[in-house]
Design an enzyme around this catalytic site. Structure first.
Site, mmCIF file in Angstrom:
data_model
loop_
_atom_site.group_PDB
_atom_site.id
_atom_site.type_symbol
_atom_site.label_atom_id
_atom_site.label_comp_id
_atom_site.label_asym_id
_atom_site.label_seq_id
_atom_site.Cartn_x
_atom_site.Cartn_y
_atom_site.Cartn_z
ATOM 1 N N ARG A 34 -59.418 5.450 14.519
ATOM 2 C CA ARG A 34 -60.110 6.617 13.282
ATOM 3 C C ARG A 34 -58.918 6.311 11.790
ATOM 4 O O ARG A 34 -58.799 6.011 10.411
ATOM 5 C CB ARG A 34 -59.761 7.753 12.821
ATOM 6 C CG ARG A 34 -60.754 8.038 13.971
ATOM 7 C CD ARG A 34 -61.811 10.082 14.069
ATOM 8 N NE ARG A 34 -62.620 10.432 14.926
ATOM 9 C CZ ARG A 34 -62.923 10.958 15.401
ATOM 10 N NH1 ARG A 34 -62.420 12.571 15.638
ATOM 11 N NH2 ARG A 34 -64.259 11.359 15.737
ATOM 12 N N LYS A 196 -79.849 15.507 27.928
ATOM 13 C CA LYS A 196 -81.235 16.308 26.930
ATOM 14 C C LYS A 196 -81.831 15.623 26.159
ATOM 15 O O LYS A 196 -81.024 14.927 24.896
ATOM 16 C CB LYS A 196 -80.151 17.261 26.716
ATOM 17 C CG LYS A 196 -79.427 18.508 27.663
ATOM 18 C CD LYS A 196 -79.067 19.603 27.163
ATOM 19 C CE LYS A 196 -78.430 21.056 27.880
ATOM 20 N NZ LYS A 196 -77.939 21.526 27.507
ATOM 21 N N GLY A 352 -71.354 9.959 19.866
ATOM 22 C CA GLY A 352 -70.745 10.074 21.005
ATOM 23 C C GLY A 352 -70.347 9.758 22.510
ATOM 24 O O GLY A 352 -69.643 8.869 22.546
ATOM 25 N N GLY A 375 -72.101 12.878 14.909
ATOM 26 C CA GLY A 375 -73.320 13.543 14.246
ATOM 27 C C GLY A 375 -73.903 12.631 13.118
ATOM 28 O O GLY A 375 -75.094 13.172 13.082
#
Ligand code: AMP
Length: 395
Positions: A34, A196, A352, A375
Site C-alpha cells: 500500500r 459464501k 480480498g 470492500g
C-alpha cells in the site's frame, strides 16, 4: 480535474493515502504494497514543487494508542520514496500547522493516525474542516476507504469546491472497473469464488446484467449444486440460499449469460491439509466428505472460456487455497488469467482473497490490474456510489 493536468508548484497538498499496513510485534512493516502504491502521486507533487502532507489511518485504535502510531512506518515510507520525511505526532492543531509553515517546497510531512480522533470515522465536519485548513489542495488516493464517508475521505472534500482530484491509484482503480463493466469489448467473463453466496449475491446479480460468461467456483458453488438436486456431502452450503441460487440460474438463462459451475471437485474427509482426498463429480459427493477445491475437468472447462475472453474480472478463490492440498484450482485459474492477459485480454483482480491468492503465487505483474481496495472494489462493481469518489466529483 485529472492529476496529470495540474501543476502543484508552491501548493500545500494534503493527500489521503491508505497506509493501513500490517506490522509485526516489533512494529516493522511486513507488507509495504500500500505504501508503494501511493508513491507515484506523492512524487508528482514533489516534482512540481508542492509541499506534501500525508494523512492515513492505521488499524482500529480506541483513542490514542502508541501501537497504532504511524511513526512506526516512517522508515518504510522513506525507503520507498528515496528521501526523508517529517513526522508530526498529531494530525490537526497548531504544531501541525507550524511544521507545515516551516517546510520548504518539495518536502513531505506525515501526520499521525487520523483514527486517534473518533471524529474521523464519525465523518465529523469540524474535524474535516481543521484538516482542510492545513492545505490548498486535496488529493484522495486511498481507494481502500473510498466506500466510507469518513472525515478525511469524503467530508473534507466539501471544503475544496474545485481544488481537489484523485491520485493515480484511485484513478487507475476507477478506470479499470469502468473498463471492465462499461466497455463494449466482448466476451466479458467474471469469475466469482470464495466462501459464501450470501456475501456475493449483490455482485452476482449486478454481473448478470453485464457479463457474457459467469464462472462460479469456491465454497459457494456447492449451494448451486445442491439447489439443482446434487449430492454435496458435508461441503459448505447455505440452505437459506438454495432458492436464490435457482433464481440466479434462471436469470442467467434469461439474460443469455453462459453460467459455468464446476463439474468435478477434490473432496476431503476432513478440513485439513493432510486429509484423505479423491476427485469426484461435483454432484456425487459422499456423506462425510467435503469439496475443498475444483477438479481438473472444471479447470479445463473454465480455462477454455477464460482464454477466449477479452475482459476478465476475478473475485474470490476456487477452493481453500490457503492449504497446499486445495490450492491447485485457484492457481490454475490465476495462471489462465495471466495467459489470457498475455494474449491481449484486460484482467482485473479485485476483492480480498483473490488478491491474496494472486500475490501468493507472484502473479501480480501478469494481470492488468490488482485492486487495492477489497470492500470498496466490490461496492463499486455492485454499482454503489462510493462517498470518497462522489465527493471529488461533487456528486
Ligand atoms: P471470500 O472472503 O468470500 O472471498 O472467501 C474466501 C475464503 O473462501 C477463503 O478463505 C477460502 O479458503 C474459502 N473457500 C473457498 N472454497 C472453499 C470451499 N470449497 N470450502 C470452504 N471454504 C472455501
Amino acid at each position: 480535474m485529472q492529476i496529470d493536468h495540474i501543476n502543484f508548484d508552491n501548493k500545500k497538498v494534503i493527500i489521503r493515502v491508505d497506509f493501513n499496513v500490517p506490522l509485526d510485534a516489533e512494529f516493522n512493516v511486513t507488507d509495504d504494497t500500500r505504501i508503494k502504491a501511493a508513491i507515484p502521486t506523492i512524487k508528482k507533487v514533489i516534482k512540481d514543487g508542492g509541499t506534501v502532507i500525508l494523512m492515513s489511518h492505521l488499524g482500529r485504535p480506541k483513542g490514542r494508542e502508541e501501537k497504532y502510531s504511524l511513526s512506526h512506518i516512517v522508515s518504510t515510507v522513506e525507503e520507498n520514496l528515496g528521501e526523508s520525511i517529517n513526522f508530526v505526532y498529531d494530525c490537526i492543531g497548531d504544531e501541525v500547522k507550524s511544521v507545515i509553515e516551516e517546510s520548504e517546497k518539495g518536502s513531505v510531512i506525515l501526520l499521525e493516525n487520523l483514527r486517534f480522533y473518533e471524529e474521523e470515522k464519525a465523518g465529523d465536519k469540524d474535524f474535516a474542516k481543521q484538516l482542510s485548513e492545513l492545505a490548498d489542495f486535496y488529493i484522495n488516493d486511498a481507494f481502500g476507504t473510498a466506500h466510507r464517508a469518513h472525515a478525511s475521505t469524503a467530508v473534507i472534500a466539501q471544503f475544496y469546491p474545485t481544488n481537489k482530484c484523485f491520485g493515480y491509484l484511485i484513478e487507475k482503480e476507477i478506470i479499470s472497473v469502468d473498463k471492465v463493466l462499461n466497455s463494449k469489448e466482448k466476451p466479458l467473463t467474471a469469475i466469482v469464488g470464495g466462501a459464501k453466496v450470501s456475501s456475493k449475491i449483490t455482485i452476482i446479480e449486478r454481473l448478470l446484467d453485464t457479463v457474457d460468461n459467469l464462472i462460479i467456483g469456491g465454497g459457494m458453488a456447492y449451494t448451486f449444486v445442491k439447489a439443482q438436486g446434487g449430492k454435496i456431502g458435508n461441503s459448505l452450503v447455505e440452505n437459506d440460499y438454495l432458492e436464490l441460487a435457482l433464481k440466479i440460474i434462471e436469470k442467467a438463462k434469461k439474460n443469455d449469460v453462459n453460467l459455468l459451475l464446476p463439474i468435478d471437485t477434490i473432496i476431503a474427509d476432513d478440513f485439513n491439509n493432510e486429509a484423505n482426498t479423491q476427485v469426484v463429480p461435483i454432484n456425487e459427493i459422499p456423506e462425510g466428505w467435503m469439496g475443498l477445491d475444483i477438479g481438473e475437468k472444471s479447470c479445463e472447462l473454465f480455462a477454455a472460456t477464460i482464454l477466449n475472453s477479452k475482459l476478465i474480472l476475478w473475485n474470490g478463490p476456487m477452493g481453500v487455497f490457503e492449504m497446499e492440498a486445495f490450492q491447485k484450482g485457484t492457481v490454475t485459474i490465476a495462471l489462465t488469467i495471466a495467459e489470457a492477459t498475455e494474449k491481449g485480454a484486460f484482467s482485473l483482480v479485485g476483492g480480498g482473497d483473490s488478491v491474496a491468492a494472486i500475490n501468493k503465487f507472484n502473479l501480480g505483474e501478469k494481470v492488468s490490474h490488482v485492486s487495492t481496495g477489497g470492500g470498496a472494489m466490490l461496492e463499486y462493481i455492485e454499482g454503489k456510489q462510493l462517498p470518497g469518489i462522489a465527493a471529488i466529483l461533487n456528486k
